[in-house]
Each structure stands twice: as C-alpha cells, then as structure tokens.
Design a protein around this motif. Structure first.
Motif, short mmCIF file in Angstrom:
data_model
loop_
_atom_site.label_atom_id
_atom_site.label_comp_id
_atom_site.label_asym_id
_atom_site.label_seq_id
_atom_site.Cartn_x
_atom_site.Cartn_y
_atom_site.Cartn_z
N GLY B 11 49.15 58.20 34.45
CA GLY B 11 49.69 57.03 35.15
C GLY B 11 48.61 56.01 35.40
O GLY B 11 48.82 54.80 35.27
N LEU B 12 47.42 56.50 35.76
CA LEU B 12 46.32 55.62 36.15
C LEU B 12 45.83 54.76 34.99
O LEU B 12 45.65 53.54 35.13
CB LEU B 12 45.18 56.49 36.69
CG LEU B 12 43.96 55.76 37.22
CD1 LEU B 12 44.24 55.24 38.62
CD2 LEU B 12 42.74 56.68 37.25
N ALA B 15 47.90 51.78 33.87
CA ALA B 15 47.92 50.80 34.95
C ALA B 15 46.62 50.02 34.97
O ALA B 15 46.59 48.80 35.15
CB ALA B 15 48.15 51.49 36.28
N LEU B 16 45.50 50.75 34.79
CA LEU B 16 44.20 50.07 34.78
C LEU B 16 44.10 49.13 33.58
O LEU B 16 43.61 48.00 33.71
CB LEU B 16 43.07 51.10 34.74
CG LEU B 16 42.80 51.83 36.06
CD1 LEU B 16 41.73 52.90 35.88
CD2 LEU B 16 42.35 50.82 37.13
N GLY B 19 46.33 46.27 34.27
CA GLY B 19 45.80 45.47 35.37
C GLY B 19 44.58 44.67 34.98
O GLY B 19 44.43 43.52 35.39
N TRP B 20 43.66 45.30 34.22
CA TRP B 20 42.41 44.61 33.90
C TRP B 20 42.47 43.80 32.63
O TRP B 20 41.79 42.76 32.52
CB TRP B 20 41.27 45.63 33.80
CG TRP B 20 40.87 46.17 35.14
CD1 TRP B 20 41.25 47.35 35.69
CD2 TRP B 20 40.05 45.51 36.10
NE1 TRP B 20 40.72 47.49 36.94
CE2 TRP B 20 39.97 46.37 37.24
CE3 TRP B 20 39.39 44.30 36.14
CZ2 TRP B 20 39.25 46.05 38.37
CZ3 TRP B 20 38.66 43.98 37.27
CH2 TRP B 20 38.59 44.83 38.38
N PHE B 23 47.01 41.88 32.48
CA PHE B 23 47.39 40.96 33.54
C PHE B 23 46.72 39.58 33.42
O PHE B 23 47.40 38.55 33.50
CB PHE B 23 47.10 41.62 34.89
CG PHE B 23 47.29 40.71 36.07
CD1 PHE B 23 48.56 40.27 36.41
CD2 PHE B 23 46.21 40.30 36.83
CE1 PHE B 23 48.74 39.43 37.49
CE2 PHE B 23 46.39 39.46 37.91
CZ PHE B 23 47.65 39.02 38.24
N LEU B 27 48.65 36.24 33.24
CA LEU B 27 48.56 35.30 34.36
C LEU B 27 48.19 33.90 33.88
O LEU B 27 48.67 32.91 34.44
CB LEU B 27 47.49 35.81 35.34
CG LEU B 27 47.30 34.97 36.61
CD1 LEU B 27 48.57 35.01 37.44
CD2 LEU B 27 46.14 35.51 37.43
N ALA C 13 52.16 60.90 38.23
CA ALA C 13 51.90 59.78 37.31
C ALA C 13 52.15 58.46 38.02
O ALA C 13 51.38 57.50 37.89
CB ALA C 13 52.81 59.90 36.08
N GLY C 16 49.37 57.78 40.23
CA GLY C 16 48.24 57.32 39.41
C GLY C 16 48.39 55.86 39.06
O GLY C 16 47.43 55.07 39.16
N SER C 17 49.59 55.44 38.64
CA SER C 17 49.78 54.02 38.28
C SER C 17 49.55 53.14 39.49
O SER C 17 48.89 52.09 39.41
CB SER C 17 51.20 53.76 37.78
OG SER C 17 51.62 54.79 36.98
N SER C 24 43.02 47.56 40.24
CA SER C 24 42.95 46.44 39.30
C SER C 24 43.14 45.15 40.09
O SER C 24 43.48 45.17 41.28
CB SER C 24 44.05 46.56 38.26
OG SER C 24 45.26 46.10 38.80
N VAL C 26 45.46 43.09 39.99
CA VAL C 26 46.83 42.59 40.06
C VAL C 26 47.28 42.21 41.48
O VAL C 26 47.61 41.07 41.74
CB VAL C 26 47.81 43.59 39.41
CG1 VAL C 26 49.25 43.15 39.62
CG2 VAL C 26 47.51 43.73 37.94
#
Lengths: 261, 193, 651
Positions: B11-12, B15-16, B19-20, B23, B27, C13, C16-17, C24, C26
């Motif tokens: 999941g992480l 997302a990272l 996000g990095w 995004f 944006l 999960a 984690g997200s 991050s 965001v």
C-alpha cells in the motif's frame, strides 16, 4: 498640541495628516476618490452605514442648537493611525495588523485576516470595515480597478492605510533615481489629492520643516478621543470651539445628534 | 516478510510513488510559451545585451517587465535570423500589432508588491532571484498550479523545496529569509498591497 | 507460498497507502493550495496588469467641464482613477464626487450600448435592442408622415448649444424641409432681457455676463448651490477661503437645509416657492430706505415713481407673511447688502426645478438696484468665445419657448436633461409625436422617448469644454476620448446625417470633431486674446502657443485657454425699468404674492423630489456614490433633508 514622542523603535518617518475642519464642505470627493483608488466595491443593495465599506467616512455633526441657527461641521475620519496602545494591533490573533516601522502606518493585511472582527470592536474610531458580502462590481467595471491595490474577499476586515501603495510607488521612483528616501511631494494619499478645498495636509510629522508638522503644532489643533492615549497621527484643526469640544465627547448628547457610526 | 508487512508496503509504495512523482505532474498544468525565445542569443557574444536593455525600469521606477512589441521591433522589424519562430513573430504579432502573450514564470500573486527598483538599487543581481534565466537557449514550458493558479516558480521546481538554490522558489518565506539576511524590513506592508 | 489476502491484509495495505500519502506532499500541498484558492479571483477579481500611463481629458457630464488627469493601465489604456488638473485656471484642480467616478459611468447598468426601442410598461420602461438602420428608417417614416400632420416635422433639441458639434448637427438638418434646431432659452440672457438690462462697453454691447466671486463681501443666494460646485466645483475653494478669512458672508435663502445652507454663514429658511417675495421685500427696503446705488438712482429717473409703486406691496411684514422670513432679518439683510459690495444670485436648488424667469428677474433687480452690475460690481461682462464661421447652410436655431404648442412631429433630443423640464418639452409636441433620445443612458428625458440611439458617453468622444455658467472670463478646453465607445453608439451628427440620407437628402458627411475643433483653435489664435495654461507650466500668451495646431496640441495634453477680461472692465449700465402694467412684471407680482403655483401643497407640507441630481443633470449616479448616502449618511436621504422648518411648523 505637543507631538507625541516616537514610540516605535526604528521608525524613520511618522506620516500623518492635519485636517482643517473649517475648510471641509462635506462634499464627499475624498470618500469617492478613496473608494476608487483602493478598489472598494460599491455597497451591496442591503448594505447600510454600519455594514458598508468605507476606508474614510465623513461624519456630519452639529452643535445641537435649534434650527435654523444650527451650525454644521463635517469630520472626515480615516484610520487614525494610532501610534501608541494601538487597539487593533494588540487584539489581532493573526498578526494581520501591525505598525509599519518605516512609516508609522498601521497596516492591515486582508489575506492574513480570519475575520474575527476583534479589531473592529477594539477600534474607538469606527475606522474599520468588514466585508459582509463578496465584492461585486457592475459588469465590465472590473477592468477599471487600480492595479496597485489587490481586492479583498468576503469575510475579512479592511481599513485605510494612508494609500501605502503610493508610498511604495514614491519609494520605487526614488530608488530608480538612486535615492533611498522618497521625496515628500511624491507621496500623497488619494483623499488628500482629491480634496477640492485642500482641507487635508499630509506629510512626515517628524520632519520639523514639513508643512504638516508645523500645522500640527498650530492653534486650534486637536485629536479625536485624545484621552484614550492612542496617539493618533490624524490631527484635526478648527477655529470653532464647539467642534473641539465634540472631539472628546464633551458635548452633551441630546438625541438630536445626526452622527451615527 | 510477513503478509501483513507485505500488504503494508504494497500500500505504501504506490502511494509514495503517486504522491511524490504523479501528484506534482497532476498538480501542475504545462503550458508552452507562444514562441520560442533564446535569451542566450541575445545576451551571449552575438547579442551582447544586458538584462536591463530589455527589462527596464520606467521613469517612475516601475518595472516594465517583459518588453512590448515596439522594443522588439527596434531590431526585429524584419526577421534577422532564420528561425521559423522569428518569422512567426514578425508575421503573427509584429505586423498585426498584437502583443505576444508571454507567460511570466516569476509572476507573483495579486496581493504582492515587488518593486524591482528598490531591489536592483541595493545591488541585488538579477540572478539572485531569476537564476541563470538570462542564459537559457529555450523557454521551458510554463507550469501553473491547477488549484492556486500560481506559477510553479513560486514554489520552486522541487516539490520538497529541499537543497534548493537561492533562486529556486519565490514564496514569501524566500523573500523573508533574504530580507532577514540583509537586515531589511519584514513589515507586512513592505511587500503586500 | 500461497497468495491469499485476508481482510486484515487489505486493511494493512490501506494503512500503508495512507501512511504513504501522509509522507508525500499530497495532503500538505493540497491544504496550502486550497487555502490560496479561497483568496483567488473566483471571489475577488484580479486587477489588470500593464503599463501605467497618464492621460488628460475633461468631464463633459455637466457644463462645468472640469479638466481631468486620468491614470490608465494596460494597452489599450483603461482609466483606473481620475483626479483634477492641479493649477488649472478654471477648475483649480477641483472635481465633484461624481467626477472621481466618471470612468465608472460608461459601464453603468443603465448604459445603452446600441439603438433601442423604448416601451413604457407598468412599473418602468423596457428597452429592446434594434438595428441602427431599422431605427433610422422608422424615424424617417415618422418625419415623412409628420410633414402633413405637424407644423414642425422635425426638431432637434440641443441641450448644450454653442458647441462646434451643435453646428455640425445643424448642417444635415439644413437640407430637410421644415427641420429646426431648437435650443433651451439661455437663462442668463432671458433674465437680464426680462429686466431690460444691457451692459454696454466702449465697443457696444458686451457678451455674456459672468460673476466675479472675488468682489462681493456679502452673497445672498436664493437656493444657488454655491458650496456644492455652482458653475464649477472650482469656485468652492475660493468661497471657502474667503468665508474663513471673514471677507465674505454667505447668506442662503432656501426652503430646505441644503449642503450650501449648512455651510452658509446664515441660513434663512423660507416657504418653498417664495423666493420672489423675499427678493421684492429686499428691494422694497432698498428703495424706501434710500439704499439704491447713487449711480442707479441718478439714471433711473422713474425709479421713484413706478418701481416704488411696484414694490410697495412687498413691505418686509408682507414678505414675512408670504415667505416666513422675519421682517427684521429682511431689513437688516438689505442694509448689509447695501453697506459693502454684494451680490444676489438665484438658482434652483439641486434636485429641484430651476427658478422661473420672473423670480430670476426679481433677484436680478436687486443687483441692479445695488449697482452690482455697474462699475466695480461683481456682475461682469466677458468676451464671447471666438467661433469660426462655417460655410454652407445651417438649420435655423429657435429657442424652445418660441415653438408653438403642439407643433412638433418628431423631436430628437441631443444630450441629457439639464435645465429643460419634460413638462415644457411635452407641451410643444404634437399629439402623435415621436421622440428620439440620443443620450448615452436610459435616464432622464430618454425615459420619455420611443427610440434611443445612444451617443458616446463622456470620456468616449472628443468634445470641447465651453466656459462654465457664470464664469467671469471665457475659457476653452478639450475633452479627449480615453476609451472606445460601444460599437453601436453613434454621435448625434452621424445620426442626423444618416437620417437626412434616409429622407432623400444628400447630406454632407460629418466633418469630424477634430477638424471642427481645430477650426475653433484657429479662431482663438486669430482673435489673439488670452493665455494658454499647460499642466505644471506657467501661463503663456496665445501667440506663443505655436499656431492653431500648437494650441490644439497643448489643450489635448491637459491645457486650457483662458480669455483676458474685457478691456473695459467697468461697462456702462444702460437700462430701463418696465412699468408695473407690463405683462412680465404683472406675472412677477403674481408669483411673488402666491408663490409658484405648482409648488403649493394643500397640507402645507412640501416634498422635495427624490434623489440628489446636482449639477450633473439626469446622468445616472455612479454606483460607488452609494458610499456617500446609504453607506455613510453623509448625504442624508431621509425626511430630514426633504422637509423644512417652515413646512414642519405648518403641518
């Protein structure tokens, strides 16, 4: 009247104005010029004298005599730019109000304001206005906004800052010419420039050679609610004693007063 | 690795990544400049011009920003070079009397007052804030924040704002830092209108 | 290893997200950016960016024609703020509040941007957009049918005559049979003509009359808005300075407490419409107490006989009964006027109808008796503004009052209402008359029109500034266009030229304002009189201005031409006083005794018209002027302003 001593460290100028109430005819040119200069929107249809926005209000007052012997005077009241115990600065939780050290001008930064209106409650001069509505200009009039002043949204407080953008322009002009100091003639707020009868004198109160400093020491000068000790930098002048008495609320209130605020 | 930590990492990681990397792309909207323009040609040996030759202060101390047509027309009344964009400049803009709608990288928000005259006068070189812009050969795409509407140069090219060079970033904090270093006023009114 | 996901794995999960997103940029960037978004143009508009330029023009909203310095931004330049021109010889840098917001008026909600048909409905008027050609064709049809139905098939009412643009309108009219160019009667001329007063200098009759405000020690104003910019806002600083020095006393005789009454040294409230009685009461004291200027008494041999008989009924006590001013106050005022140099002026208060000619005559009589119009008086003559001669034929100019009642078939109104009431205009119209308005706004007289062809608004067209009313010397200035007019707006001369063509006349194409105004500049240079003012510079002689083109150029950069005073500053006064049996005198007596009939209220209460019209006539008020009324109570809008002490006492 004694000019108050400098109370803020490092102040280099102390801009202020002397308003000659005997020359004011209450025409309102200063109010309109101020609103146009500072992009103050026309009032919402529901706005009244309490909820409308004016950085400078001209109040009408009289000496309480019966008609037709009543004497009328007009009192332009911009932000008094208090130098001490500045009520609005001390209550602002956001640091959106502060005294600019280089000019002594009390600045209000609308984008920082959260709209709590403590400052409006604190101000003894009713010099602050709150944006109760979204600013609205008639169609096509947005083009004629002054580019030197940004517009404000609903929910923030705004007030007079002696047309600080004009001081900025004067400084830029001086800097382009290689000088660090603005020349006094380049900086006049819009109301001062607009007054058809030259009732306003504006300049550096700390410069003993300036006309405004001399006028501030002259006969018949007074400040509004001087007993509060706020050391305003707006100084009034009148040869008529009843006006001077009115300034400290010394005249008996008799219900006939026309001024509200 | 336990399945729990595997699931956590599974999941992480996206997302990272989103996000990095994703995004910032999402944006910022990229907008190409209307014409290509080489500062290098103008300021280099061939042109030999200084910044102030085009980006000048007016008599009232007001910065005139990107020069207007007549300034360009001083040299480019007819195409000097051979590039297609120069021909387009002459045909589409100069001859029609229409200003080029340049997109300004360093455009500050409406509530900011930045007097160039005061800063240049205090010996702040152009490069302190604009970096090596004067020596670039092409104009990079202008990027605009889809939410705030600000140019990306205000935030700076790096989304972290870490290890940035002096000219990367034109946020209020960047202004304040420089003012503090030089002992200049940090009053709100000094920069806000 | 068998891959199997349990619910717990999914939860991990998701955690984690979430952790990944928190680590991050965001959420943090979104938070910051959306905070900025709330401050952005969606809620508060952004200002234009661009070069700042300074340009000069003049406000042509009212005849004062105040010079303006405009701060403009961008390209094409848009005016963002206006101020007066410092040191200007006529306006002294002053502007009225409306002047500061003049650039807002072009975008006023009542602005007409193209030809329209106007229909009156219950509760207001409705303007429907029409093509210019269609409007012109309809008006031409109306003119054709009016040829048989009305005595005057086409009349153009020019609300501001004497301009070069007026001449340009008279050209296409000349070709149309029966078309007339109608002007409102000049109030200055009619007043003095009614009293048979003529000022004559060595060169014969002098031109228009003006007032030198530096001379009088006492000004008795019958409702004239002196401290509100009477004539031009530039007179206010002069009056304020003199009042503060104690060299001038301003006595305001007015029914309501106007801003001028508030600033006057003395306010004498009167019953509405009784100005003439007060004036004749003052005249009575002057005559009976022997206060008439010696020179006047010597020349008017019949003064003792006929004039004394005429004013005899207006003893101070009678005047008190009619007007409400105490007899003692009237008597002492008359003595004060006779003691030093004085001046009596009359005018309707802002928001009211102007005084009638009879009342103006009664006020003029005071000046006459006191010698104010003679040597050393404050009523002075001035040169006419030099005018070029135009070749070609021009339509006949007729004062509105001389048109027969019910005679006009098609009336074109050029301009906004200033001094002419709709009642007067309506009396001249035939039963089936068509009215066309050329005003930029749907206000005032245009509300009575059936067609509107908007002309460019002030700041949108090149115009000239004529000497303001009451000016002691002539002056001339230019009002340059700062912004382009709406595409479908049409200058009056263009409309009339197209109308003439539609009627089958080959009208010459309009010469254009610039060419015409350059002719005026040439006429001024040829006259050789006067000085030229340039902003920030000293006055220079006309000869040094560089010919007509040089003069035109200086005037388009904020300059002004100001005439020399008359070479004979002390004109001889020639006059006769009319016998009391004369019709005009009889009507004056009637008005003075009864007050103006339309102003008599049954209950004794007197209501002022709504609104503050001021000097700007019927132009709409810029919305920002709400700051002075609704948003600050500076201009009182309540009952306080509209009732008078006398009226209250009577109610």
């Amino acid at each position: 009247m004694k000019s108050a001593k400098k109370l803020v460290d490092g102040e280099t100028h102390r801009y202020g104005m002397v308003i000659d109430l005997d020359r004011c005819t209450g025409c309102g040119a200063c109010m309109v010029a101020c609103a146009v200069e500072n992009n103050v929107p026309p009032g919402d249809p529901a706005a009244n004298e309490r909820t409308g926005i004016s950085w400078l209000r001209v109040y009408r007052m009289n000496d309480g005599q019966p008609l037709p012997e009543t004497r009328t005077a007009f009192v332009p009241v911009p932000c008094q730019q208090c130098g001490a115990k500045t009520p609005c600065v001390s209550v602002c939780p956001q640091n959106a109000v502060e005294i600019d050290r280089s000019s002594g001008i009390v600045g209000q930064i609308p984008v920082r304001c959260l709209g709590c209106r403590y400052c409006m409650a604190a101000c003894p001069y009713h010099a602050r206005s709150f944006n109760w509505w979204d600013p609205a200009w008639p169609a096509g009039m947005k083009e004629s906004l002054n580019p030197d002043v940004s517009t404000r949204t609903r929910g923030v407080v705004e007030k007079c800052n002696f047309c600080f953008h004009r001081l900025q322009a004067a400084r830029a002009k001086a800097a382009a010419a290689g000088s660090r100091e603005e020349s006094p003639g380049d900086y006049l707020p819009a109301c001062v420039e607009a007054c058809p009868t030259s009732a306003f004198l504006f300049g550096d109160l700390d410069d003993p050679t300036s006309d405004v400093a001399k006028a501030a020491e002259g006969k018949g000068t007074f400040r509004l609610l001087e007993k509060l000790g706020t050391d305003p930098k707006v100084i009034y002048r009148s040869a008529r004693p009843w006006i001077r008495q009115m300034a400290d609320g010394a005249l008996p209130r008799n219900g006939k007063e026309e001024h509200r605020g | 690795m336990t399945s729990r930590s595997f699931a956590f990492v599974a999941g992480l990681t996206p997302a990272l990544v989103v996000g990095w990397l994703g995004f910032p792309r999402l944006l910022y909207k990229r907008v190409e400049q209307p014409l290509s323009f080489s500062h290098k040609v103008h300021t280099g040996e061939k042109g030999g011009m200084a910044c102030a030759d085009c980006h000048a202060l007016g008599p009232d101390g007001r910065f005139t920003g990107i020069p207007r047509l007549e300034k360009c027309a001083g040299c480019h009344a007819q195409p000097i070079g051979t590039t297609a964009d120069e021909k387009r400049f002459v045909d589409d803009y100069l001859n029609k009397g229409q200003e080029v709608p340049w997109l300004v990288y360093s455009r500050q928000p409406d509530n900011v007052h930045f007097p160039h005259a005061v800063h240049i006068g205090k010996k702040v070189p152009c490069e302190r804030c604009h970096g090596p812009h004067g020596t670039t050969d092409t104009l990079r795409a202008w990027q605009v924040n889809r939410i705030s509407g600000y140019s990306r140069d205000i935030w700076g090219p790096r989304i972290t704002r870490a290890f940035r060079r002096p000219w990367e970033g034109m946020k209020m904090n960047d202004c304040i830092r420089c003012h503090a270093e030089r002992g200049q006023s940090s009053s709100c009114l000094a920069c806000h209108k | 290893m068998r891959l199997s996901f349990t619910r717990r794995d999914v939860l991990f999960a998701a955690t984690g997200s979430a952790a990944g997103l928190v680590l991050s940029p965001v959420p943090w960037k979104l938070l910051g950016d959306s905070a900025i978004w709330t401050q952005r143009s969606r809620f508060a508009p952004e200002t234009l960016r661009g070069d700042i330029t300074t340009r000069f023009s003049a406000c042509t909203l009212c005849p004062a024609g105040c010079a303006l310095r405009a701060r403009c931004v961008g390209m094409p330049a848009v005016p963002v703020s206006l101020t007066g021109v410092a040191g200007h010889p006529v306006t002294h840098g002053a502007l009225c509040p409306t002047g500061f917001a003049l650039h807002h008026l072009m975008r006023h909600p009542l602005r007409l941007t193209g030809p329209a048909q106007i229909a009156r409905r219950k509760g207001g008027v409705e303007a429907t957009s029409r093509m210019a050609d269609a409007v012109i064709a309809s008006v031409a049809d109306a003119v054709r049918s009016a040829r048989t139905a009305a005595k005057v098939p086409l009349a153009v009412l020019d609300l501001r005559p004497g301009r070069m643009a007026s001449l340009e309108c008279r050209r296409p009219l000349a070709g149309i049979p029966g078309a007339l160019h109608v002007v409102p009667a000049s109030r200055e001329a009619s007043t003095f003509e009614a009293m048979r007063i003529r000022l004559e200098g060595a060169e014969g009759a002098v031109g228009p009359l003006g007032i030198d405000l530096d001379k009088p020690r006492t000004i008795v104003s019958f409702g004239a808005p002196l401290r509100e910019g009477w004539g031009t806002p530039g007179t206010v600083p002069v009056l304020v300075t003199r009042q503060n020095q104690g060299s001038l006393r301003l006595v305001q005789i007015e029914a309501h407490r106007s801003p001028t009454a508030e600033c006057a040294d003395r306010w004498l409230p009167i019953r509405p419409g009784t100005e003439a009685a007060v004036a004749l009461g003052l005249a009575h004291v002057l005559v009976t107490d022997g206060l008439v200027a010696p020179e006047v008494a010597r020349r008017a041999r019949d003064l003792d006989a006929s004039f004394r008989t005429f004013v005899a009924p207006f003893e101070p006590s009678a005047a008190e009964r009619i007007s409400g001013i105490p007899a003692s106050a009237l008597r002492s005022l008359a003595h004060e006027m006779a003691e030093g140099s004085s001046l009596a002026i009359g005018s309707g208060a802002p928001g009211t109808e102007p005084l009638g000619p009879e009342e103006e005559s009664a006020i003029a009589a005071l000046n006459l008796l006191l010698g104010n119009a003679g040597p050393n008086g404050s009523v002075v003559g001035r040169h006419e503004l030099p005018s070029p001669t135009l070749e070609g034929s021009l339509a006949t100019e007729v004062p509105l009052t001389e048109l027969a009642d019910g005679s006009v078939g098609v009336l074109v109104i050029d301009g906004m209402a200033e001094t002419v009431s709709w009642t007067l205009i309506a009396s001249k119209l035939a039963k089936t008359a068509t009215v066309v308005s050329l005003s930029p706004w749907l206000t005032g007289l245009s509300l009575h029109a059936s067609w509107a062809v908007p002309s460019p608004a002030p700041l949108e067209l090149l115009a000239e500034v004529l000497p303001p009313a009451g000016a002691p010397v002539a002056s001339w200035g230019l009002a340059l266009p700062l912004v382009a007019p709406p595409e479908n707006a049409m200058a009056p001369a263009v409309f009339l030229s197209r109308l003439a063509t539609a009627l089958g006349n080959t009208a010459p194409a309009p010469e254009g304002a610039e060419a015409l105004l350059k002719r005026r500049a040439a006429a001024i240079v040829a006259a050789g009189r006067g000085k030229v003012f340039v902003p920030g510079g000293a006055l220079m002689a006309v000869a040094d201005a560089g010919g007509p083109n040089g003069l035109y150029e200086k005037l388009s950069e904020g300059g002004a031409w100001i005439d020399d005073p008359l070479s004979t500053p002390t004109p001889l006064l020639r006059f006769t006083l009319l016998p009391p049996t004369h019709q005009e005198v009889a009507s004056l007596a009637a008005v003075a005794t009864l007050g103006r009939p339309e102003r008599q209220g049954d209950a004794g209460a007197f209501l002022e018209p709504e609104g503050y019209v001021g000097a700007t006539g019927a132009a709409p008020e810029p919305t920002i002027l709400g700051k002075l009324g609704r948003e600050s109570l500076l201009r009182a809008t309540g009952a306080a302003r509209r009732s008078t002490p006398v009226a209250i006492r009577e109610v």
